[in-house]
Design a protein around this motif. Structure first.
Motif: not given
Length: 166
Positions: A137-150
């Motif tokens: 679950w946390e990985k999904n949160h992290r990856d979504t935030l990273y994509d948006l950050y990028r």
């Protein structure tokens, strides 16, 4: 089970911190997409708090096994979300939002790493499975935030008229 209980209690306090971070910072960010993401992350972290609290209760009661705790996974808004164009904003707002989203990314990365390490250090198969689920679950949160950050960083670079060489 004492080791598992200690891990769960620590995880509960971290999830509460994450929930508070998202609730507080959704009020600070200017980007509407980021506000929506933080709102949803706050709700998800609250669900994690409830889930982990149930696990702690079950572990302390001893009447239920960990694998009897049922948590209905939803298809989170992250999976079904379509990215929207970021509305042009002031540079100051963009840099502030970039700082906050980077902190959010790091929080989710810490959560993921914590659950991975905890899963590696428990013997109980049910506890290991639950910790791996939380990590996912946390990985999904992290990856979504990273994509948006990028994406937001690229918009910032476009606004500033440059792109770093790296």
């Amino acid at each position: 089970m004492t080791k598992v209980l200690g891990i769960l209690k620590y995880a509960l306090s971290r999830e509460k911190e994450g929930n508070e971070f998202y609730k507080t910072n959704k009020l600070k960010v200017k980007n509407s997409q980021l506000k929506e993401i933080f709102e949803n992350l706050a709700e998800m972290e609250y669900d994690h708090i409830q889930y982990i609290s149930d696990l702690i209760d079950a572990t302390e009661d001893g009447n239920k096994k960990l694998n009897e705790i049922i948590f209905e996974e939803d298809k989170s808004f992250f999976e079904s979300r379509k990215k929207n164009e970021i509305v042009e904003e002031e540079i100051e707002d963009m840099t502030s939002d970039l700082s906050i989203i980077r902190m959010a990314y790091l929080i989710e990365e810490d959560f993921k790493n914590f659950y991975d390490n905890a899963a590696d250090n428990v013997e109980d198969k049910d506890a290991k499975d639950i910790l791996k689920k939380l990590s996912k679950w946390e990985k999904n949160h992290r990856d979504t935030l990273y994509d948006l950050y990028r994406d937001m960083m690229k918009d910032y670079w476009d606004e500033m008229g440059f792109e770093p060489l790296f």
